[in-house]
Design a protein around this motif. Sequence first.
Motif, PDB file in Angstrom:
ATOM      1  N   TYR A  23     -20.296 -55.611  25.621  1.00 36.15           N
ATOM      2  CA  TYR A  23     -20.384 -56.050  27.012  1.00 36.15           C
ATOM      3  C   TYR A  23     -19.466 -57.253  27.213  1.00 36.15           C
ATOM      4  N   TYR A  24     -18.662 -57.163  28.261  1.00 37.65           N
ATOM      5  CA  TYR A  24     -17.710 -58.212  28.588  1.00 37.65           C
ATOM      6  C   TYR A  24     -18.017 -58.770  29.972  1.00 37.65           C
ATOM      7  N   CYS A  25     -17.839 -60.069  30.135  1.00 35.27           N
ATOM      8  CA  CYS A  25     -17.839 -60.602  31.488  1.00 35.27           C
ATOM      9  C   CYS A  25     -16.398 -60.954  31.854  1.00 35.27           C
ATOM     10  N   ALA A  26     -16.121 -60.913  33.146  1.00 37.59           N
ATOM     11  CA  ALA A  26     -14.772 -61.135  33.638  1.00 37.59           C
ATOM     12  C   ALA A  26     -14.840 -61.792  35.003  1.00 37.59           C
ATOM     13  N   ALA A  27     -13.763 -62.491  35.358  1.00 37.06           N
ATOM     14  CA  ALA A  27     -13.717 -63.218  36.627  1.00 37.06           C
ATOM     15  C   ALA A  27     -12.559 -62.733  37.483  1.00 37.06           C
ATOM     16  N   SER A  28     -12.842 -62.569  38.769  1.00 39.89           N
ATOM     17  CA  SER A  28     -11.831 -62.086  39.707  1.00 39.89           C
ATOM     18  C   SER A  28     -11.845 -62.923  40.974  1.00 39.89           C
ATOM     19  N   ASP A  29     -10.662 -63.333  41.429  1.00 41.84           N
ATOM     20  CA  ASP A  29     -10.585 -63.981  42.739  1.00 41.84           C
ATOM     21  C   ASP A  29      -9.993 -63.030  43.763  1.00 41.84           C
ATOM     22  N   TYR A  30      -9.890 -61.751  43.386  1.00 41.56           N
ATOM     23  CA  TYR A  30      -9.300 -60.740  44.269  1.00 41.56           C
ATOM     24  C   TYR A  30     -10.352 -60.104  45.165  1.00 41.56           C
ATOM     25  N   GLY A  31     -11.487 -59.843  44.591  1.00 40.54           N
ATOM     26  CA  GLY A  31     -12.532 -59.166  45.336  1.00 40.54           C
ATOM     27  C   GLY A  31     -13.685 -58.871  44.431  1.00 40.54           C
ATOM     28  N   LEU A  32     -14.558 -58.003  44.871  1.00 42.47           N
ATOM     29  CA  LEU A  32     -15.750 -57.693  44.100  1.00 42.47           C
ATOM     30  C   LEU A  32     -15.819 -56.189  43.906  1.00 42.47           C
ATOM     31  N   GLY A  33     -15.866 -55.768  42.665  1.00 42.94           N
ATOM     32  CA  GLY A  33     -15.925 -54.335  42.405  1.00 42.94           C
ATOM     33  C   GLY A  33     -15.791 -54.059  40.936  1.00 42.94           C
ATOM     34  N   PHE A  34     -15.481 -52.818  40.615  1.00 45.10           N
ATOM     35  CA  PHE A  34     -15.447 -52.385  39.226  1.00 45.10           C
ATOM     36  C   PHE A  34     -14.048 -51.954  38.776  1.00 45.10           C
ATOM     37  N   ARG A  35     -13.029 -52.417  39.469  1.00 42.36           N
ATOM     38  CA  ARG A  35     -11.661 -52.146  39.033  1.00 42.36           C
ATOM     39  C   ARG A  35     -11.251 -53.246  38.066  1.00 42.36           C
ATOM     40  N   ALA A  36     -11.182 -52.902  36.792  1.00 41.59           N
ATOM     41  CA  ALA A  36     -10.945 -53.892  35.743  1.00 41.59           C
ATOM     42  C   ALA A  36      -9.641 -54.646  35.961  1.00 41.59           C
ATOM     43  N   TYR A  37      -8.625 -53.988  36.517  1.00 39.41           N
ATOM     44  CA  TYR A  37      -7.323 -54.642  36.668  1.00 39.41           C
ATOM     45  C   TYR A  37      -7.363 -55.779  37.691  1.00 39.41           C
ATOM     46  N   GLU A  38      -8.415 -55.849  38.482  1.00 36.68           N
ATOM     47  CA  GLU A  38      -8.536 -56.924  39.463  1.00 36.68           C
ATOM     48  C   GLU A  38      -9.148 -58.186  38.860  1.00 36.68           C
ATOM     49  N   TYR A  39      -9.573 -58.110  37.616  1.00 40.29           N
ATOM     50  CA  TYR A  39     -10.203 -59.249  36.966  1.00 40.29           C
ATOM     51  C   TYR A  39      -9.186 -59.982  36.115  1.00 40.29           C
ATOM     52  N   GLU A  40      -9.042 -61.271  36.409  1.00 47.61           N
ATOM     53  CA  GLU A  40      -7.982 -62.079  35.802  1.00 47.61           C
ATOM     54  C   GLU A  40      -8.370 -62.614  34.434  1.00 47.61           C
ATOM     55  N   TYR A  41      -9.618 -63.019  34.296  1.00 50.17           N
ATOM     56  CA  TYR A  41     -10.070 -63.653  33.051  1.00 50.17           C
ATOM     57  C   TYR A  41     -11.170 -62.820  32.411  1.00 50.17           C
ATOM     58  N   TRP A  42     -11.148 -62.768  31.093  1.00 47.35           N
ATOM     59  CA  TRP A  42     -12.100 -61.964  30.337  1.00 47.35           C
ATOM     60  C   TRP A  42     -12.671 -62.765  29.171  1.00 47.35           C
ATOM     61  N   GLY A  43     -13.940 -62.484  28.868  1.00 44.59           N
ATOM     62  CA  GLY A  43     -14.541 -63.039  27.677  1.00 44.59           C
ATOM     63  C   GLY A  43     -14.251 -62.170  26.468  1.00 44.59           C
ATOM     64  N   GLN A  44     -14.788 -62.575  25.331  1.00 42.44           N
ATOM     65  CA  GLN A  44     -14.500 -61.880  24.080  1.00 42.44           C
ATOM     66  C   GLN A  44     -15.458 -60.724  23.827  1.00 42.44           C
ATOM     67  N   GLY A  45     -16.537 -60.678  24.573  1.00 40.46           N
ATOM     68  CA  GLY A  45     -17.486 -59.585  24.442  1.00 40.46           C
ATOM     69  C   GLY A  45     -18.654 -59.900  23.533  1.00 40.46           C
ATOM     70  N   THR A  46     -19.754 -59.226  23.791  1.00 35.80           N
ATOM     71  CA  THR A  46     -20.948 -59.346  22.950  1.00 35.80           C
ATOM     72  C   THR A  46     -21.517 -57.950  22.739  1.00 35.80           C
ATOM     73  N   GLN A  47     -21.897 -57.672  21.508  1.00 33.09           N
ATOM     74  CA  GLN A  47     -22.359 -56.324  21.151  1.00 33.09           C
ATOM     75  C   GLN A  47     -23.824 -56.143  21.543  1.00 33.09           C
ATOM     76  N   VAL A  48     -24.098 -55.042  22.204  1.00 30.99           N
ATOM     77  CA  VAL A  48     -25.471 -54.629  22.488  1.00 30.99           C
ATOM     78  C   VAL A  48     -25.689 -53.262  21.827  1.00 30.99           C
ATOM     79  N   THR A  49     -26.693 -53.199  20.985  1.00 30.28           N
ATOM     80  CA  THR A  49     -27.012 -51.952  20.302  1.00 30.28           C
ATOM     81  C   THR A  49     -28.461 -51.596  20.579  1.00 30.28           C
ATOM     82  N   VAL A  50     -28.676 -50.402  21.112  1.00 28.64           N
ATOM     83  CA  VAL A  50     -30.019 -49.940  21.438  1.00 28.64           C
ATOM     84  C   VAL A  50     -30.344 -48.763  20.528  1.00 28.64           C
ATOM     85  N   SER A  51     -31.363 -48.940  19.720  1.00 29.45           N
ATOM     86  CA  SER A  51     -31.756 -47.891  18.788  1.00 29.45           C
ATOM     87  C   SER A  51     -32.816 -46.990  19.416  1.00 29.45           C
ATOM     88  N   SER A  52     -32.783 -45.734  19.013  1.00 31.88           N
ATOM     89  CA  SER A  52     -33.742 -44.763  19.576  1.00 31.88           C
ATOM     90  C   SER A  52     -35.015 -44.701  18.760  1.00 31.88           C
TER      91      SER A  52
END
Length: 123
Positions: free
Chosen positions: A94-123
Motif C-alpha cells: 500500500y502506497y500513499c501519494a500526494a496530488s495538487d492536480y485533483g482528486l481521483g485514482f489516476r496515478a500519473y496525477e500524483y506528484e509525490y509517493w511514499g515507499q509503501g507498506t506491506q499488508v498481508t491478509v491470511s485466509s
Amino acid sequence: EVQLVESGGGLVQAGGSLRLSCAASGFTFDDYGIGWFRQAPGKEREGVSCISSSDGTTYYADSVKGRFTISSDNAKNTVYLQMNSLKPEDTAVYYCAASDYGLGFRAYEYEYWGQGTQVTVSS
C-alpha cells in the motif's frame, strides 16, 4: 525535502483490521489530495481511496467501500486508512501519494509517493 512515510502494515487474518498512516512533510498539506494505492504481485497499481485535505471529500474504490475508511488529521499532516473486514485479496503493498492536480485514482496525477507498506491478509 518532500516525504510521505507510510506505516501500519503487517500480517492479519481474514476478517481482521489494520490502520495505515501516511505522514507527510515538505509541502503544503492543505493544498493537496492524498491517495492510497495498492499493488499486488503481478497486478497493476490500483487506487483504493483518496481524500481532499482542504475540504475532506473522499472517494473509495468499489472493492473497499463499506470496509475501508480514509481520514485526515491536518494538524499532524497525516492521513489514515482504517481497513476492516480484510480479505486475502486485499494483500498488497500500500502506497500513499500526494496530488495538487485533483482528486481521483489516476496515478500519473500524483506528484509525490511514499515507499509503501506491506499488508498481508491470511485466509
